[in-house]
Design a protein around this motif. Structure first.
Motif, PDB file in Angstrom:
ATOM      1  N   PHE A 244       0.847  -1.185   0.000  1.00 38.19           N
ATOM      2  CA  PHE A 244       0.000   0.000   0.000  1.00 38.19           C
ATOM      3  C   PHE A 244       0.885   1.238   0.000  1.00 38.19           C
ATOM      4  N   LEU A 245       0.750   2.065  -1.030  1.00 34.14           N
ATOM      5  CA  LEU A 245       1.468   3.329  -1.098  1.00 34.14           C
ATOM      6  C   LEU A 245       0.552   4.427  -0.558  1.00 34.14           C
ATOM      7  N   TYR A 246       1.059   5.207   0.388  1.00 33.32           N
ATOM      8  CA  TYR A 246       0.235   6.256   0.968  1.00 33.32           C
ATOM      9  C   TYR A 246       1.079   7.500   1.199  1.00 33.32           C
ATOM     10  N   ALA A 247       0.414   8.627   1.368  1.00 32.10           N
ATOM     11  CA  ALA A 247       1.114   9.903   1.575  1.00 32.10           C
ATOM     12  C   ALA A 247       1.466  10.041   3.044  1.00 32.10           C
ATOM     13  N   ARG A 248       2.716   9.825   3.351  1.00 34.54           N
ATOM     14  CA  ARG A 248       3.164   9.975   4.734  1.00 34.54           C
ATOM     15  C   ARG A 248       3.423  11.447   5.029  1.00 34.54           C
ATOM     16  N   ASP A 249       2.884  11.905   6.137  1.00 34.67           N
ATOM     17  CA  ASP A 249       3.004  13.313   6.517  1.00 34.67           C
ATOM     18  C   ASP A 249       3.364  13.354   7.989  1.00 34.67           C
ATOM     19  N   ALA A 250       4.527  13.924   8.307  1.00 36.78           N
ATOM     20  CA  ALA A 250       4.983  13.975   9.696  1.00 36.78           C
ATOM     21  C   ALA A 250       4.008  14.740  10.584  1.00 36.78           C
ATOM     22  N   LYS A 251       3.241  15.640   9.986  1.00 35.58           N
ATOM     23  CA  LYS A 251       2.287  16.421  10.759  1.00 35.58           C
ATOM     24  C   LYS A 251       0.952  15.688  10.930  1.00 35.58           C
ATOM     25  N   HIS A 252       0.805  14.555  10.236  1.00 37.45           N
ATOM     26  CA  HIS A 252      -0.416  13.756  10.347  1.00 37.45           C
ATOM     27  C   HIS A 252      -0.032  12.284  10.489  1.00 37.45           C
TER      28      HIS A 252
END
Length: 290
Positions: A244-252
């Protein structure tokens, strides 16, 4: 770059597979340190959250941005959790923190909290390795509304293509299945470039291969396929595993609720997570990432 931040970044980006052993008999935090604190450099250029409440004998280190997150329980990777032992001291609360630094036997990090009240104080970080002796100072303030955190149940698995290694996260059972797959051969990765619906496989040969599928953990559409449904479709198409490719966001960071949308370990095919939509196709060796 400040030493504590440098240590954390080095572990997260270069050594994400390192295990940190808990102390044999972890000590409970000494009052009034056993709280969640915001540490800020005197110049104001760097800050971080130190949480001594989640697990006795371990400090969870979080981005300062986390203090403004919506109410939820957030997952913290092992690589951001630092075991410590308390050391007797008359003038401060002293902790011997387990770090790896440059990997030499001389590595040691001592953190001392002093002039502490119920809501504020100071901290000095004393770092030593084979080539560096450095002391840094921080202002300490209590976080009024602590962030709820737990240790992430996800484990690491490594996909290696030549000199490039991608470190993915997965469940305990999927990790076992992927490692077993890695014993037999290298595996071809095919990028679906889509969300994983039946129609997305048109013209794609994924039989006996690992397929990458896009997924969103942040406010998914009500009609969106669940991870379990995507795995079931991939299995019907003959895929051996799914990334699964997902948008990793340090703020979320990932929440416990988002983690609970992932399939149980009895899923149709093993799966892993990669926090980017950029994943090269090709032949990969699967190996232990811990």
């Amino acid at each position: 770059m400040r030493k504590i931040f440098a240590i954390l970044v080095a572990v997260l980006t270069l050594l994400p597979s390192c295990n940190k052993k808990q102390p044999d008999t972890p000590a409970k935090p000494i009052s009034p340190i056993g709280k969640q604190w915001l540490l800020t450099s005197p110049t104001g250029g760097y800050s971080m959250i130190y949480d001594y409440t989640a697990e006795p004998g371990s400090c969870f280190r979080l981005s300062a941005d986390w203090k403004d997150l919506p109410d939820a329980t957030y997952l913290v990777s092992d690589n951001s959790i630092y075991p410590y032992t308390c050391i007797d001291a008359e003038d401060c609360f002293r902790m011997d923190v387990k770090v790896y630094g440059d990997g030499t036997p001389e590595v040691r990090l001592i953190e001392e909290f002093y002039d502490m009240t119920e809501t504020s104080g100071s901290m000095r970080s004393i770092y030593h390795d084979s080539s560096i002796d450095e002391t840094e100072y921080y202002k300490v303030s209590l976080i009024d509304k602590p962030v709820k955190v737990i240790r992430s149940p996800l484990r690491y698995i490594a996909f290696q293509k030549g000199f490039m290694t991608c470190n993915l996260q997965t469940s305990a059972r999927s990790r076992e299945r992927l490692l077993e797959m890695g014993k037999s051969k290298k595996w071809q990765i095919v990028n679906l470039g889509a969300e994983g619906a039946e129609s997305d496989y048109s013209g794609k040969d994924v039989n006996g291969k690992i397929v990458t599928i896009r997924h969103s953990f942040i406010q998914p559409k009500s009609e969106a396929l669940t991870p379990t449904q995507k795995l079931e479709i991939a299995a019907r198409k003959g895929a051996a595993a799914v990334v699964f490719l997902y948008a990793r966001d340090a703020k979320h960071p990932m929440t416990l609720d988002q983690f609970n949308t992932l399939p149980a370990d009895g899923s149709s095919v093993p799966f892993a997570l990669f926090g980017s939509f950029d994943f090269e196709e090709g032949s990969y060796q699967i190996r232990d990432g811990n």
